[in-house]
Scaffold this motif. Structure first.
Motif, PDB file in Angstrom:
ATOM      1  N   HIS A   1       1.328   3.401 -10.406  1.00  0.00           N
ATOM      2  CA  HIS A   1      -0.022   2.943  -9.997  1.00  0.00           C
ATOM      3  C   HIS A   1      -0.497   2.821  -8.553  1.00  0.00           C
ATOM      4  O   HIS A   1      -1.196   3.318  -8.117  1.00  0.00           O
ATOM      5  CB  HIS A   1      -0.515   1.431 -10.736  1.00  0.00           C
ATOM      6  N   ARG A  22       1.434   4.033  -6.166  1.00  0.00           N
ATOM      7  CA  ARG A  22       1.772   5.231  -5.754  1.00  0.00           C
ATOM      8  C   ARG A  22       0.674   6.184  -5.645  1.00  0.00           C
ATOM      9  O   ARG A  22       0.279   7.121  -4.688  1.00  0.00           O
ATOM     10  CB  ARG A  22       2.837   5.855  -6.147  1.00  0.00           C
ATOM     11  N   ASN A  23       0.192   6.136  -6.810  1.00  0.00           N
ATOM     12  CA  ASN A  23      -0.960   7.366  -7.124  1.00  0.00           C
ATOM     13  C   ASN A  23      -2.052   6.900  -6.175  1.00  0.00           C
ATOM     14  O   ASN A  23      -3.114   7.521  -5.836  1.00  0.00           O
ATOM     15  CB  ASN A  23      -1.345   7.275  -8.758  1.00  0.00           C
ATOM     16  N   ALA A  24      -2.361   5.477  -6.441  1.00  0.00           N
ATOM     17  CA  ALA A  24      -3.551   5.084  -5.591  1.00  0.00           C
ATOM     18  C   ALA A  24      -3.525   5.346  -4.275  1.00  0.00           C
ATOM     19  O   ALA A  24      -4.617   5.807  -3.435  1.00  0.00           O
ATOM     20  CB  ALA A  24      -3.643   3.315  -5.934  1.00  0.00           C
ATOM     21  N   ALA A  25      -2.232   5.253  -3.560  1.00  0.00           N
ATOM     22  CA  ALA A  25      -2.312   5.543  -2.261  1.00  0.00           C
ATOM     23  C   ALA A  25      -2.405   7.117  -1.916  1.00  0.00           C
ATOM     24  O   ALA A  25      -3.177   7.560  -1.047  1.00  0.00           O
ATOM     25  CB  ALA A  25      -0.801   5.260  -1.704  1.00  0.00           C
ATOM     26  N   PHE A  26      -1.917   8.050  -3.031  1.00  0.00           N
ATOM     27  CA  PHE A  26      -2.078   9.292  -2.623  1.00  0.00           C
ATOM     28  C   PHE A  26      -3.664   9.590  -2.763  1.00  0.00           C
ATOM     29  O   PHE A  26      -4.235  10.507  -2.250  1.00  0.00           O
ATOM     30  CB  PHE A  26      -1.270  10.027  -3.701  1.00  0.00           C
TER      31      PHE A  26
END
Lengths: 215, 204
Positions: free
Chosen positions: A12, A14-18
């Motif tokens: 989560h 990682r996805n948020a940062a991307f």
């Protein structure tokens, strides 16, 4: 929201940062750039510091190794070099023996002129204390200080550790009795144990020795 | 558009946890290690190389900056400055097999400098974080987890989790960047994940 494990939490994040990161590559590329020098502040730790840390690590390893050697040296000194007990052999000739924890002689000294005759340049250093005592008793018999008429020996052991000191005194008393019996047919061995914080030299026959006072 | 998440190279790695007593769920993480040859090409002025590096590392740089500065705009500024500095310093990069650690060290230096500048006016990092400004994250769960991490975790714990989760850096690489012992990094990481999980469980 259902319960998440670490893998899902990381996913989560990682996805948020991307999702959140803006696309500014073009914008940055258009900006003028100043060529960096190796000592620029923002490059601190990128290469030089790694080397410096390696140096620090080497320094630390060297320090730990040195400390280990010091501890080893202290341990060996404690075993071999430090006086654990002081043994006094007293007839009229008086001899003092410094003994380490392994029961080896560190030094042997005469406390009076007769004692010097007994030692007679004997090198007792490094020898087991009971072997040294046998040699000294032999010398006392040879020089006439011990005979069938005068067969009393006072053994005093002065040490810090009560158990070790007592055990050493008992061992020496038994050994001396056997030696006197062999050399003279019989012998009287008086033994005393003196416990001191530091095994210090003092002549039991001339100071506060309780046995001598009693006698 | 330079940025494309699908082009990211993702691999699996297994963390070697030597002396951590309480290790749970050490998952294989997303590993994003840019090609070291990119730096020479960037130094030679090749735009496509810079765009590739940006694609691969911008999220990691941004997340790390966000974990230090706790503010979206400041993190964007720091990320922009970081990539500018990378462009300027690309010719100084020495291949050691750790390009991400090199980039993250520059990011850390720039963020800490931003903190020092900001400290003239206020505490750094911001102790009160009313709004992180992360509305652009469309997935509610993603946003919630990131916001929780940024708001409730101590600064150093948050940095470690960001570096591991987003950059896919190994704990020993994080230890080098953070200048901390490996055991400290491992324990802080595990403590942070546990705290986050507890918080999210309560929320659910």
């Amino acid at each position: 929201m259902r319960v998440m494990n670490a893998k899902e939490i990381n996913a989560h994040i990682r996805n948020a940062a991307f999702s959140a990161v803006p696309d500014k590559a073009e914008e940055i590329w258009k900006q003028p750039v100043q060529e960096a020098r190796p000592d620029d502040w923002y490059l601190e730790g990128t290469g030089k510091t790694v080397k410096a840390r390696s140096g620090n690590q080497l320094f630390r390893i060297a320090g730990v190794t040195a400390a280990c050697f010091v501890l080893l040296f202290l341990g060996l000194f404690q075993l071999f070099g430090r006086t654990d007990a002081v043994v006094y052999l007293d007839v009229n000739p008086s001899v003092t023996l410094d003994v380490n924890r392994l029961g080896k002689i560190i030094s042997a000294d005469a406390d009076n002129d007769d004692g010097r005759i007994i030692l007679d340049n004997m090198d007792l250093k490094g020898i087991d204390v009971d072997v040294a005592m046998n040699a000294l008793l032999g010398s006392m018999v040879k020089q006439g200080y011990l005979s069938q008429a005068q067969n009393t020996l006072l053994i005093s052991v002065n040490g810090k550790n009560e158990a070790r000191t007592t055990a050493l005194r008992q061992k020496l008393s038994v050994n001396a009795e056997q030696t006197l019996e062999t050399l003279l047919g019989s012998g009287i061995v008086l033994g005393q144990t003196l416990i001191r914080m530091m095994p210090q030299r003092m002549l039991p026959s001339t100071t506060e020795s309780p046995l001598v006072k009693q006698l | 558009m330079c940025y494309n998440q699908n082009t990211l190279v993702r691999g699996k790695e297994t963390e070697m946890l030597i002396f951590q007593a309480v290790v749970y769920e050490q998952e294989p993480s997303c590993c994003i290690q840019p090609d070291e040859a990119l730096f020479a090409r960037i130094a030679a002025g090749e735009k496509s190389a810079f765009c590739t590096l940006y694609e691969q590392c911008s999220a990691s740089v941004y997340a790390f900056a966000l974990s230090i500065l706790r503010n979206r705009e400041d993190a964007e500024d720091a990320m922009q400055e970081t990539f500018l500095k990378i462009r300027g310093a690309a010719h100084l990069y020495e291949a050691q097999g750790k390009p991400m650690a090199w980039i993250m060290t520059i990011t850390r230096n720039i963020c800490l400098m931003a903190c020092r500048r900001r400290s003239h006016f206020a505490d750094c990092p911001e102790t009160d974080i009313p709004d992180l400004g992360l509305e652009q994250i469309s997935d509610a769960d993603d946003r919630l987890v990131l916001e929780k991490a940024l708001k409730m975790l101590p600064e150093d714990v948050c940095r470690i989790i960001m570096l591991h989760a987003v950059s896919g850096m190994k704990h020993r690489e994080i230890a080098a960047v953070m200048q901390m012992p490996l055991s400290t990094v491992l324990s802080k990481y595990n403590r942070g994940i546990r705290a986050l999980r507890r918080e999210l469980e309560e929320k659910s």
